[in-house]
Write a protein that holds these residues in place. Structure first.
Motif, PDB file in Angstrom:
ATOM      1  N   PHE A  31       2.625  -5.164   4.700  1.00 20.67           N
ATOM      2  CA  PHE A  31       1.721  -4.042   4.960  1.00 20.67           C
ATOM      3  C   PHE A  31       0.285  -4.471   4.610  1.00 20.67           C
ATOM      4  CE2 PHE A  31       4.424   0.059   5.084  1.00 20.67           C
ATOM      5  CZ  PHE A  31       5.568  -0.618   5.454  1.00 20.67           C
ATOM      6  N   GLY A  32      -0.609  -4.293   5.541  1.00 15.93           N
ATOM      7  CA  GLY A  32      -2.024  -4.505   5.276  1.00 15.93           C
ATOM      8  C   GLY A  32      -2.492  -5.947   5.300  1.00 15.93           C
ATOM      9  N   ILE A  33      -1.723  -6.841   5.926  1.00 16.75           N
ATOM     10  CA  ILE A  33      -2.105  -8.252   6.018  1.00 16.75           C
ATOM     11  C   ILE A  33      -2.383  -8.556   7.488  1.00 16.75           C
ATOM     12  CG2 ILE A  33      -1.396 -10.629   5.555  1.00 16.75           C
ATOM     13  CD1 ILE A  33       0.622  -9.434   3.516  1.00 16.75           C
ATOM     14  N   ASN A  34      -3.602  -8.990   7.799  1.00 16.03           N
ATOM     15  CA  ASN A  34      -3.964  -9.119   9.209  1.00 16.03           C
ATOM     16  C   ASN A  34      -4.811 -10.347   9.545  1.00 16.03           C
ATOM     17  OD1 ASN A  34      -6.361  -8.249   8.029  1.00 16.03           O
ATOM     18  ND2 ASN A  34      -6.111  -6.141   8.762  1.00 16.03           N
ATOM     19  N   THR A  35      -5.055 -11.205   8.561  1.00 11.43           N
ATOM     20  CA  THR A  35      -5.832 -12.420   8.813  1.00 11.43           C
ATOM     21  C   THR A  35      -5.190 -13.593   8.057  1.00 11.43           C
ATOM     22  OG1 THR A  35      -7.279 -12.154   6.884  1.00 11.43           O
ATOM     23  CG2 THR A  35      -7.972 -11.074   8.939  1.00 11.43           C
ATOM     24  N   PRO A  36      -5.487 -14.836   8.477  1.00 16.64           N
ATOM     25  CA  PRO A  36      -4.986 -15.983   7.719  1.00 16.64           C
ATOM     26  C   PRO A  36      -5.452 -15.978   6.268  1.00 16.64           C
ATOM     27  CG  PRO A  36      -5.733 -16.683   9.892  1.00 16.64           C
ATOM     28  CD  PRO A  36      -6.145 -15.250   9.743  1.00 16.64           C
ATOM     29  N   ILE A  56       0.839  -1.197   0.000  1.00 11.29           N
ATOM     30  CA  ILE A  56       0.000   0.000   0.000  1.00 11.29           C
ATOM     31  C   ILE A  56       0.875   1.248   0.000  1.00 11.29           C
ATOM     32  CG2 ILE A  56      -1.939  -1.114   1.183  1.00 11.29           C
ATOM     33  CD1 ILE A  56      -0.950   0.175   3.785  1.00 11.29           C
ATOM     34  N   THR A  57       0.305   2.343  -0.415  1.00  3.80           N
ATOM     35  CA  THR A  57       0.999   3.626  -0.336  1.00  3.80           C
ATOM     36  C   THR A  57       0.694   4.233   1.020  1.00  3.80           C
ATOM     37  OG1 THR A  57       0.752   3.940  -2.716  1.00  3.80           O
ATOM     38  CG2 THR A  57       1.317   5.876  -1.415  1.00  3.80           C
ATOM     39  N   GLY A  58       1.694   4.277   1.889  1.00  6.18           N
ATOM     40  CA  GLY A  58       1.459   4.818   3.224  1.00  6.18           C
ATOM     41  C   GLY A  58       2.242   4.063   4.276  1.00  6.18           C
ATOM     42  N   ILE A  59       1.873   4.283   5.524  1.00  6.31           N
ATOM     43  CA  ILE A  59       2.592   3.730   6.660  1.00  6.31           C
ATOM     44  C   ILE A  59       2.042   2.357   7.033  1.00  6.31           C
ATOM     45  CG2 ILE A  59       3.282   5.951   7.620  1.00  6.31           C
ATOM     46  CD1 ILE A  59       0.779   5.888   9.362  1.00  6.31           C
ATOM     47  N   THR A  60       2.766   1.656   7.904  1.00 10.38           N
ATOM     48  CA  THR A  60       2.310   0.350   8.366  1.00 10.38           C
ATOM     49  C   THR A  60       0.963   0.477   9.073  1.00 10.38           C
ATOM     50  OG1 THR A  60       3.515   0.604  10.454  1.00 10.38           O
ATOM     51  CG2 THR A  60       4.653  -0.519   8.664  1.00 10.38           C
ATOM     52  N   GLY A  61       0.112  -0.516   8.840  1.00 15.09           N
ATOM     53  CA  GLY A  61      -1.180  -0.548   9.520  1.00 15.09           C
ATOM     54  C   GLY A  61      -2.190   0.440   9.003  1.00 15.09           C
ATOM     55  N   ALA A  62      -1.903   1.073   7.843  1.00 10.25           N
ATOM     56  CA  ALA A  62      -2.768   2.150   7.364  1.00 10.25           C
ATOM     57  C   ALA A  62      -3.884   1.669   6.442  1.00 10.25           C
ATOM     58  CB  ALA A  62      -1.941   3.203   6.643  1.00 10.25           C
ATOM     59  N   GLY A  63      -3.804   0.461   5.948  1.00  7.27           N
ATOM     60  CA  GLY A  63      -4.812  -0.030   5.017  1.00  7.27           C
ATOM     61  C   GLY A  63      -4.723  -1.536   4.912  1.00  7.27           C
ATOM     62  N   GLU A  64      -5.478  -2.091   3.964  1.00  7.25           N
ATOM     63  CA  GLU A  64      -5.480  -3.538   3.780  1.00  7.25           C
ATOM     64  C   GLU A  64      -4.963  -3.884   2.387  1.00  7.25           C
ATOM     65  OE1 GLU A  64      -8.777  -5.828   4.874  1.00  7.25           O
ATOM     66  OE2 GLU A  64      -8.968  -4.936   6.867  1.00  7.25           O
ATOM     67  N   ALA A  65      -4.111  -4.904   2.326  1.00  4.13           N
ATOM     68  CA  ALA A  65      -3.571  -5.349   1.055  1.00  4.13           C
ATOM     69  C   ALA A  65      -4.644  -6.077   0.262  1.00  4.13           C
ATOM     70  CB  ALA A  65      -2.384  -6.272   1.298  1.00  4.13           C
ATOM     71  N   ASN A  66      -4.607  -5.899  -1.047  1.00  6.09           N
ATOM     72  CA  ASN A  66      -5.545  -6.574  -1.937  1.00  6.09           C
ATOM     73  C   ASN A  66      -4.740  -7.367  -2.956  1.00  6.09           C
ATOM     74  OD1 ASN A  66      -7.204  -6.872  -4.467  1.00  6.09           O
ATOM     75  ND2 ASN A  66      -8.763  -5.970  -3.140  1.00  6.09           N
TER      76      ASN A  66
END
Length: 263
Positions: A212-217, A179-189
């Protein structure tokens, strides 16, 4: 061949994607942090990214900023971070450790002294967020001469003109920031990430790992499915910051690792 090179060669031979976990050294305290780090390989982590606490972490969002501040408030330093790595190496001589952070603490230590200490502590690679390719003589080249991988970040704004320069002198793997931005700022697609991963892979033989943006299995599986692996940091650090028991943190990591490995 570094531990990082050996790990990715083994994963490739198994037809398996990588799972990389980031934790901040010394968060919430030295003992708990060491317990978490020692538990990561058993939870399925292939490569450990060990955060080096710093007062001005420009690429990091509130979660990792807070983790760094907790570590600093607890007295964590560069030397104590390396001491933690040495303690880990007493029982694990195979899992790669990448030290991730910013140049200021390394500069203050002195490059040669730092590299000697890092090698002795069992560090395998470096991600130094604020050193661009134009500064390779500063740390990247000396690090590689010392036998450490120097891992570079590529981002959605790294265009085809810039990409060859970013790949120059990179080793170990390429860390693609989803993602464009800081860690934890959005979700990866995964659909958005796939074309850029393919573009980077056309420019290098190195594995491309997405963070960046990965938070689930499920997200870990989807991202690893279009890359060579996935990195999770903020989601793990947030569990630690919430005071969850180490066993619960490691169970969460295990789910993320299983997601990536099933891709």
């Amino acid at each position: 061949m570094t531990r990082i090179d050996a790990k990715f060669a083994a994963l490739k031979a198994e037809g398996k994607k990588a799972f990389v976990a980031y934790v901040m050294a010394g968060d919430p305290d030295y003992e708990t942090s060491l317990e978490v780090v020692k538990g990561l390989p058993g939870a399925g982590v292939d490569v450990i990214e060990l955060g080096l606490p710093f007062t001005d972490p420009m690429a990091d969002g509130p979660t990792i900023q807070a983790a760094g501040q907790r570590a600093l408030d607890g007295g964590m330093t560069l030397d104590k971070t390396l001491e933690l790595a040495r303690s880990f190496r007493e029982t694990d001589d195979t899992t790669p450790i990448v030290l991730m952070g910013y140049y200021n603490p390394i500069y203050n230590c002195g490059v040669d002294a730092f590299l000697d200490k890092a090698k002795a502590a069992g560090i395998d690679g470096l991600i130094v967020v604020d050193l661009p390719p134009e500064e390779d003589e500063e740390l990247c080249i000396p690090a590689q001469k010392a036998g450490l991988n120097f891992i570079r970040l590529a981002t959605p704004t790294t265009d085809d003109v810039r990409l060859p320069r970013v790949m120059q002198n990179t080793s170990g793997f390429v860390y693609y920031v989803s993602i464009t931005g800081i860690t934890g700022a959005g979700e990866a697609n995964a659909e958005d990430v796939a074309p850029d991963v393919a573009r980077i892979k056309a420019a290098t033989d190195l594995p491309v790992i997405v963070g960046f943006g990965i938070n689930t299995p499920e997200k870990s599986r989807a991202i690893a499915g279009v890359a060579d692996g996935a990195v999770v940091g903020s989601a793990i650090v947030s569990k630690i910051g919430a005071g969850k028991p180490v066993a619960e943190v490691l169970d969460f990591v295990r789910g993320l690792a299983e997601g990536a490995h099933s891709a």
